[in-house]
Design a protein around this motif. Sequence first.
Motif, PDB file in Angstrom:
ATOM      1  N   THR A 127      -9.793   2.151  -6.220  1.00  0.00           N
ATOM      2  CA  THR A 127      -9.851   2.083  -7.682  1.00  0.00           C
ATOM      3  C   THR A 127      -8.476   1.804  -8.264  1.00  0.00           C
ATOM      4  OG1 THR A 127     -11.741   3.586  -7.794  1.00  0.00           O
ATOM      5  CG2 THR A 127     -10.377   3.406  -9.769  1.00  0.00           C
ATOM      6  N   TRP A 128      -7.467   2.495  -7.762  1.00  0.00           N
ATOM      7  CA  TRP A 128      -6.095   2.325  -8.243  1.00  0.00           C
ATOM      8  C   TRP A 128      -5.647   0.875  -8.076  1.00  0.00           C
ATOM      9  CZ3 TRP A 128      -1.309   5.259  -5.796  1.00  0.00           C
ATOM     10  CH2 TRP A 128      -0.204   5.116  -6.655  1.00  0.00           C
ATOM     11  N   ALA A 129      -5.835   0.318  -6.887  1.00  0.00           N
ATOM     12  CA  ALA A 129      -5.421  -1.066  -6.642  1.00  0.00           C
ATOM     13  C   ALA A 129      -6.158  -2.032  -7.571  1.00  0.00           C
ATOM     14  CB  ALA A 129      -5.671  -1.435  -5.176  1.00  0.00           C
ATOM     15  N   THR A 130      -7.449  -1.770  -7.795  1.00  0.00           N
ATOM     16  CA  THR A 130      -8.241  -2.637  -8.668  1.00  0.00           C
ATOM     17  C   THR A 130      -7.707  -2.633 -10.093  1.00  0.00           C
ATOM     18  OG1 THR A 130     -10.256  -2.361  -7.354  1.00  0.00           O
ATOM     19  CG2 THR A 130     -10.544  -2.984  -9.659  1.00  0.00           C
ATOM     20  N   LEU A 131      -7.348  -1.449 -10.605  1.00  0.00           N
ATOM     21  CA  LEU A 131      -6.888  -1.348 -11.988  1.00  0.00           C
ATOM     22  C   LEU A 131      -5.482  -1.909 -12.160  1.00  0.00           C
ATOM     23  CD1 LEU A 131      -8.342   2.091 -13.133  1.00  0.00           C
ATOM     24  CD2 LEU A 131      -9.294  -0.199 -13.369  1.00  0.00           C
ATOM     25  N   HIS A 148       8.195 -10.036  -6.962  1.00  0.00           N
ATOM     26  CA  HIS A 148       9.385  -9.257  -6.623  1.00  0.00           C
ATOM     27  C   HIS A 148       9.202  -7.854  -7.193  1.00  0.00           C
ATOM     28  CE1 HIS A 148      13.851  -8.993  -5.859  1.00  0.00           C
ATOM     29  NE2 HIS A 148      13.728  -8.030  -6.760  1.00  0.00           N
ATOM     30  N   ASN A 149       9.002  -6.889  -6.323  1.00  0.00           N
ATOM     31  CA  ASN A 149       8.723  -5.511  -6.765  1.00  0.00           C
ATOM     32  C   ASN A 149       9.998  -4.678  -6.693  1.00  0.00           C
ATOM     33  OD1 ASN A 149       7.575  -3.122  -7.512  1.00  0.00           O
ATOM     34  ND2 ASN A 149       6.346  -2.851  -5.669  1.00  0.00           N
ATOM     35  N   ALA A 150      10.587  -4.420  -7.875  1.00  0.00           N
ATOM     36  CA  ALA A 150      11.818  -3.617  -7.947  1.00  0.00           C
ATOM     37  C   ALA A 150      11.552  -2.202  -8.430  1.00  0.00           C
ATOM     38  CB  ALA A 150      12.835  -4.308  -8.864  1.00  0.00           C
ATOM     39  N   TYR A 151      10.280  -1.777  -8.436  1.00  0.00           N
ATOM     40  CA  TYR A 151       9.980  -0.362  -8.670  1.00  0.00           C
ATOM     41  C   TYR A 151      10.349   0.433  -7.415  1.00  0.00           C
ATOM     42  CZ  TYR A 151       7.217  -1.333 -12.893  1.00  0.00           C
ATOM     43  OH  TYR A 151       6.815  -1.705 -14.144  1.00  0.00           O
ATOM     44  N   GLY A 152      10.745   1.679  -7.612  1.00  0.00           N
ATOM     45  CA  GLY A 152      11.128   2.502  -6.478  1.00  0.00           C
ATOM     46  C   GLY A 152       9.928   2.890  -5.616  1.00  0.00           C
ATOM     47  N   TYR A 153      10.094   2.800  -4.325  1.00  0.00           N
ATOM     48  CA  TYR A 153       9.068   3.234  -3.379  1.00  0.00           C
ATOM     49  C   TYR A 153       9.313   4.707  -3.025  1.00  0.00           C
ATOM     50  CZ  TYR A 153       7.283  -1.500  -2.581  1.00  0.00           C
ATOM     51  OH  TYR A 153       6.690  -2.738  -2.734  1.00  0.00           O
ATOM     52  N   GLY A 154       8.318   5.343  -2.399  1.00  0.00           N
ATOM     53  CA  GLY A 154       8.469   6.745  -2.008  1.00  0.00           C
ATOM     54  C   GLY A 154       7.462   7.618  -2.718  1.00  0.00           C
ATOM     55  N   ALA A 162       2.168  -0.427  -7.593  1.00  0.00           N
ATOM     56  CA  ALA A 162       2.309  -1.837  -7.945  1.00  0.00           C
ATOM     57  C   ALA A 162       2.092  -2.733  -6.728  1.00  0.00           C
ATOM     58  CB  ALA A 162       3.695  -2.076  -8.543  1.00  0.00           C
ATOM     59  N   HIS A 163       2.590  -2.300  -5.590  1.00  0.00           N
ATOM     60  CA  HIS A 163       2.501  -3.092  -4.360  1.00  0.00           C
ATOM     61  C   HIS A 163       1.047  -3.403  -4.007  1.00  0.00           C
ATOM     62  CE1 HIS A 163       4.127  -4.046  -0.181  1.00  0.00           C
ATOM     63  NE2 HIS A 163       2.817  -4.070  -0.011  1.00  0.00           N
ATOM     64  N   TYR A 164       0.222  -2.367  -3.918  1.00  0.00           N
ATOM     65  CA  TYR A 164      -1.170  -2.580  -3.499  1.00  0.00           C
ATOM     66  C   TYR A 164      -1.983  -3.278  -4.586  1.00  0.00           C
ATOM     67  CZ  TYR A 164      -0.394   0.055   0.748  1.00  0.00           C
ATOM     68  OH  TYR A 164       0.067   0.461   1.979  1.00  0.00           O
ATOM     69  N   GLY A 165      -1.608  -3.094  -5.855  1.00  0.00           N
ATOM     70  CA  GLY A 165      -2.287  -3.814  -6.919  1.00  0.00           C
ATOM     71  C   GLY A 165      -2.032  -5.312  -6.847  1.00  0.00           C
ATOM     72  N   ALA A 166      -0.775  -5.687  -6.568  1.00  0.00           N
ATOM     73  CA  ALA A 166      -0.438  -7.106  -6.448  1.00  0.00           C
ATOM     74  C   ALA A 166      -1.135  -7.730  -5.236  1.00  0.00           C
ATOM     75  CB  ALA A 166       1.073  -7.279  -6.347  1.00  0.00           C
ATOM     76  N   GLU A 167      -1.194  -6.993  -4.140  1.00  0.00           N
ATOM     77  CA  GLU A 167      -1.915  -7.507  -2.973  1.00  0.00           C
ATOM     78  C   GLU A 167      -3.402  -7.656  -3.277  1.00  0.00           C
ATOM     79  OE1 GLU A 167       0.877  -6.058   0.770  1.00  0.00           O
ATOM     80  OE2 GLU A 167      -0.975  -4.956   0.336  1.00  0.00           O
ATOM     81  N   ARG A 168      -3.954  -6.689  -4.021  1.00  0.00           N
ATOM     82  CA  ARG A 168      -5.374  -6.755  -4.388  1.00  0.00           C
ATOM     83  C   ARG A 168      -5.664  -8.013  -5.214  1.00  0.00           C
ATOM     84  NH1 ARG A 168     -10.021  -3.381  -3.223  1.00  0.00           N
ATOM     85  NH2 ARG A 168     -11.440  -3.477  -5.001  1.00  0.00           N
ATOM     86  N   LEU A 169      -4.695  -8.419  -6.030  1.00  0.00           N
ATOM     87  CA  LEU A 169      -4.859  -9.614  -6.836  1.00  0.00           C
ATOM     88  C   LEU A 169      -4.728 -10.883  -6.003  1.00  0.00           C
ATOM     89  CD1 LEU A 169      -5.307 -10.734  -9.693  1.00  0.00           C
ATOM     90  CD2 LEU A 169      -2.834 -10.578 -10.061  1.00  0.00           C
ATOM     91  N   PRO A 175       8.773  -6.388  -1.249  1.00  0.00           N
ATOM     92  CA  PRO A 175       8.961  -4.953  -1.544  1.00  0.00           C
ATOM     93  C   PRO A 175      10.434  -4.563  -1.609  1.00  0.00           C
ATOM     94  CG  PRO A 175       8.401  -5.233   0.757  1.00  0.00           C
ATOM     95  CD  PRO A 175       8.389  -6.618   0.155  1.00  0.00           C
ATOM     96  N   MET A 176      11.129  -5.059  -2.634  1.00  0.00           N
ATOM     97  CA  MET A 176      12.569  -4.869  -2.724  1.00  0.00           C
ATOM     98  C   MET A 176      12.948  -3.432  -3.053  1.00  0.00           C
ATOM     99  SD  MET A 176      15.499  -6.247  -2.487  1.00  0.00           S
ATOM    100  CE  MET A 176      16.998  -5.260  -2.646  1.00  0.00           C
TER     101      MET A 176
END
Length: 447
Positions: A127-131, A148-154, A162-169, A175-176
């Motif tokens: 659901t999260w990835a879809t939204l 280019h994903n400059a949000y912090g991971y962890g 954001a990462h999985y949402g972009a892949e879902r799209l 993953p910078m």
Amino acid sequence: MTTCSIPNPHTPSAVPADRSQPDPEEIMSRDQIESLQVDRLRWTLHYAYEKVQAYQELFDGHGVHPGDFRELEDLKLFPYTDKEFLRKAYPFQSLAVPMSDVRRIHASSGTTGQPTVVAYTENDLQTWATLVARCFRISGMRPGDKVHNAYGYGLFTGGLGAHYGAERLGCAVIPMSGGQTEKQVQMIRDFEPQTILSTPTYLLTIADGFKKLGLDPRKTSLRTAILGAEPWTEEMRREIETTFAIDACDIYGLSEVMGPGVAGESVESKDGSHIWEDHFRPEIIDPFTDEVQETGRPGELVFTALTKEALPIIRYRTHDLTRLLPGSERPGHRRMGRITGRSDDMIILRGVNLFPSQIEELVLQVPELSPHFTLEITRPNRMDQMTINIERREEASVEAAEFGGKKLLHAIKTKIGSSAIVHIAEPDTLARSSGKLRRVYDLREKA
């Protein structure tokens, strides 16, 4: 594990064949959305009550039962929750599923107290990835884009959400993460992404990185920036769009409710983020009286999640100050206005209430001053005092910046009603943040 007495009306949707098209729920009418909300609220309230002891105790203590919910208006019968409600259940007592059903755990930084822990089942992650994908699509991202994903991971939900949402799209994600600004510039130049994801203030730091290397940030492959994790103003949008020659859109979320992806802004209208009301029921309340406000009235944003399995969230007080507006690009889903501040971030200075976003709005109207500033609140001689530490722009002389500082002070006095001190700093001397920016340093208690 026992099942809930009310069947779950939500089944995560499959990845659409054409990822460039809206989800079916995205284009539902308002009546369809509200009918869906009734079914999903009924399930959520029963599910939370039967699965989480803290909710059972909370509801019982307020003399309310899930069976009392029959229509949307009945939601106001149920008590609010907040960070403290989740902190008391630290780390896992607020979960409605056994740990064997959990697929990911995130947590807040805990800088103001005990961290809040959030968890996700496999369905929650879908659901999260879809939204998030829905937010990205409405903001102008397209399948096949490099992102280019400059949000912090962890533990912070921004990076991985954001990462999985972009892949879902259907995008290729770089993953910078945050930090390493010079390398951010190199990756943008070498990998030529169409979209960048970051906090708005860190994107301006990346712009500074381009300029330090003698490069023009307007001459990149970037087409779109999708920015969140901190409040930002229309003036900040204009600054970013002018600096990079791109479209900049807002994305909203918070860890306790889901993470990024609760609401997203249309690149066509740029008129506020549509809340995905097939998954979240928003309310606006008066932060002082707790009374629910009508659509269009300002107040504090409250969320009930309608489909979450691992961590049910009911009438959660976000402390974000905004208002609800009718939907525009997605008429069935209401929009939220820009976050004007947080009820717990309000600065009371000699009896005047103000928010950092108000200062930002005025700062960006002074061409000699940069967007990089901090606010220090002190109490010399028993009187509150606000000092604005702000950098001059590279192209502005020291004298011009000092004159700009006087213009800023005048604007603060006339438009906010408060006095301040401005300290002009040299370019690139104030601390930069690669994640959520800390604007306010309240030194009164330490003094």
